[in-house]
Design an enzyme around this catalytic site. Structure first.
Site, short mmCIF file in Angstrom:
data_model
loop_
_atom_site.label_atom_id
_atom_site.label_comp_id
_atom_site.label_asym_id
_atom_site.label_seq_id
_atom_site.Cartn_x
_atom_site.Cartn_y
_atom_site.Cartn_z
N SER A 100 0.84 -1.19 0.00
CA SER A 100 0.00 0.00 0.00
C SER A 100 0.89 1.26 0.00
CB SER A 100 -0.94 -0.05 1.22
OG SER A 100 -1.93 0.93 1.15
N ARG A 116 -11.93 6.22 10.23
CA ARG A 116 -11.57 4.81 10.25
C ARG A 116 -12.65 3.94 9.63
NH1 ARG A 116 -7.13 1.89 9.88
NH2 ARG A 116 -7.06 0.08 11.23
N ASP A 141 -8.95 -6.15 -4.75
CA ASP A 141 -8.53 -4.87 -4.16
C ASP A 141 -9.04 -3.74 -5.05
OD1 ASP A 141 -7.25 -2.66 -3.13
OD2 ASP A 141 -5.25 -3.55 -3.16
N HIS A 174 -8.19 -4.97 -0.37
CA HIS A 174 -6.88 -4.37 -0.08
C HIS A 174 -6.21 -5.02 1.12
CE1 HIS A 174 -3.85 -1.29 -0.46
NE2 HIS A 174 -4.06 -0.86 0.76
N ASP A 175 -7.02 -5.40 2.10
CA ASP A 175 -6.51 -6.05 3.32
C ASP A 175 -5.69 -7.31 3.04
OD1 ASP A 175 -7.09 -4.48 5.43
OD2 ASP A 175 -8.69 -5.73 6.26
#
Lengths: 389, 389
Positions: free
Chosen positions: A148, A218, A329, A362-363
């Site tokens: 990232s 968040r 992602d 993405h995680d």
């Protein structure tokens, strides 16, 4: 078991920043794992993303649950094997996990920086990391690696210090942010800045924290880290169970006969509960000014802009590359990694690219996908063998 | 030119809601365009989405810029031709554009409803719309039509009142929200509810409006209405130009030599400026409690849950359907429309489906795509011909 020991290094010399501002008397927190070999040729630098730190691998003595954020990737016998490599994790300037940041005292004013902490860029972080390597006596990295925003730093290393990097491992990254990426960052920043407890970034003096804004930031972030698919699989439209006080009783739901509570403010769906929990947890430990700084570093990063276009930028790079992306992602989609691959190929550079079919969005770059782990392991195995007979 | 005249109808009878609560002494704002024919067989009801109203088509007398929100679609000679059809736009209960909502006085308490306005569902709205049709003497609709949340109402009409709907036109819609859809709604709601000016939903009494929260909610919404592609095309990574005061001067940017301002709070990119503008504008006129209610109606809608599964639900429908989706709509992606199509085909229902290759994301349903307009036009042309020799 790898025991991690946080260290800190103080830098007296002025660090010129891309903005024209400077930082002085700053410190960098870092950790190292494994042993630097005699010719100092086995160092690997790990660059972190938004919500991470120098604590990359291992645990702290006596703290069982203190695994580093990439502990599944890095350690003895792991894909990046600390029996072979000397791995360095470093916390970036402006962060809130130890290195000099907005919560520290500005030596020029004697006051806490707060919103006066200068805007730092990916390039500034790389320059600061290079000074740390100087201090550690490491001229050349076997590899620089990050996911990232960390991948952007790895990429920038190959442009800023091409002769100090032999390999760059760039995971789930992009050559710059899209308009949509910037848009999500901007909404998160507005939530923080417009929280009345932000006080123009000088909330420390008021003894408050803009937690409302941090929670929203968040929650937005979490949505973009996950794929639609994995959210549906994990949460779907499932309602939150209300657990009764008496243990042993079967969890039940309050509310109407059809199971809905018919409320606009109560938690109704599990996904809501998950997001609120993530927001609450984050607001307890993350610094609001750091959030602004790190998202801005993301926004600004754009080597194509700096060097004319991406192919022209990557003409500077001499490192060999491994790029990894994940099919689901949508924050940094595979096509963004492919842009980097193409620009490298335009320059006939040595590049390996793995597009991992993973459901986690993405995680995924932080998770244990066996194909992903396998690709990184074989890459570092061959890096380790370089120069040997 | 179509001149629109807003009307209002008062309902004394109690409306039972899905939650078990009731509403009484409520009013519905509506507009009609065209002429109801003698056998009352040419009525088309238009259902609105989040940020819209009964003002669907035409302009208000003397107000040039007051076009209805679907004025490109509906009017004399337009795809839904008011020379042939009697079109009804109605504002939903809980909205803030005229029909009874949170800003009105609760007859049971004499106080403004605020957060005490009962949760209303898509099914409740359809029931209220049916009573309006009763009052207008219309037994059967030639068609019910809506986009997004409006499409959910059109779909629900065919389940709740199957013998009162001959055609349903469901555009850019879905049979329910995904976890990701709910997640975006929840973040927007949390931004509103945690704004200190929200006062538990009774902000009217305090003479304030939770504008911070509304702005964030709208910014998040806008990101999900647009496609990544159209955002890149329209804004990309373009910086905002600073226009100098003296006219004739070339627009210039302030800031560093490289064009960046290096600020975390100033607007740097055009996309930021666009989103802030949209947020500011929305916060000036939209009601915070309405936002909560409408997003919750979206969350709750789920005929598959009500009737067991979607095929089973649509076994109730006897209407003919036109479904339209847009390729770049990631809020209600084409696959969601295809779920409805499949469930209709499972029941051997008459359904036409158009998947329009349009770059504009979810917003496309409000825009002038010639293929989209053409599909709707031909559909209504054939509806108009029904029953004629």
């Amino acid at each position: 078991m790898l025991i991690a020991t946080p260290q800190s290094m103080q830098f007296a010399a002025v660090l010129p920043l891309q903005s024209g501002a400077t930082l002085r008397d700053y410190s960098l927190s870092f950790e190292t794992y494994g042993t630097l070999n005699a010719d100092k040729s086995n160092a690997v630098l790990i660059c972190h993303a938004l919500n991470a730190s120098h604590h990359v691998a291992g645990t702290y003595a006596g703290q069982d649950k203190s695994e580093g954020w990439w502990d599944n990737m890095i350690g003895p016998g792991k894909p990046l094997d600390t029996n072979k490599f000397f791995v360095i994790g470093v916390n970036n300037l402006g962060s809130c996990f130890g290195s000099t940041g907005p919560m520290h005292v500005n030596p020029d004013t004697g006051r806490v920086y707060g919103a006066d902490f200068p805007v730092v860029t990916v390039e500034d972080w790389v320059n600061a990391q290079a000074r740390l390597l100087d201090a550690l006596g490491i001229q050349t990295l076997a590899a620089v690696m990050g996911g990232s925003l960390g991948g952007m730093q790895a990429l920038s290393w190959t442009l800023q210090y091409p002769d100090r990097v032999r390999h760059a491992v760039v995971v789930a990254s992009a050559p710059n942010l899209t308009a949509e990426n910037i848009a999500f960052n901007e909404v998160a920043r507005r939530a923080i800045v417009t929280d009345p407890d932000f006080h123009g970034g000088h909330f420390y003096e008021h003894g408050v924290v803009p937690k409302r804004g941090l929670r929203i930031a968040r929650m937005i972030g979490h949505i973009t880290y996950l794929s639609d698919d994995v959210m549906n699989e994990k949460f779907g439209r499932k309602l939150r169970q209300t657990v009764l006080a008496q243990s042993g009783d079967k969890p039940q739901r309050e509310g109407g006969v059809d199971g809905y509570k018919y409320s606009t403010q109560d938690v109704e769906f599990q996904i809501e509960s998950y997001l609120r929990y993530q927001g609450d947890k984050f607001a307890e430990y993350f610094d609001a000014n750091t959030y602004l700084l790190i998202t801005r570093a993301l926004d600004y990063f754009d080597p194509a802009r700096t060097y004319g276009d991406l192919s022209h930028a990557l003409a500077r790079a001499t490192a060999k590359f491994l790029l990894v992306s994940f099919t689901t992602d949508w924050r940094f989609a595979p096509k963004r990694s492919r842009e980097i691959v193409k620009a490298l190929l335009d320059n006939r550079r040595d590049v390996s690219y793995a597009e991992i079919d993973a459901p986690h969005g993405h995680d995924a770059f932080l998770l244990d996908d066996p194909r992903y782990m396998g690709v990184v392991r074989s890459y570092f195995d061959s890096v380790a063998k370089e120069g040997r007979p």
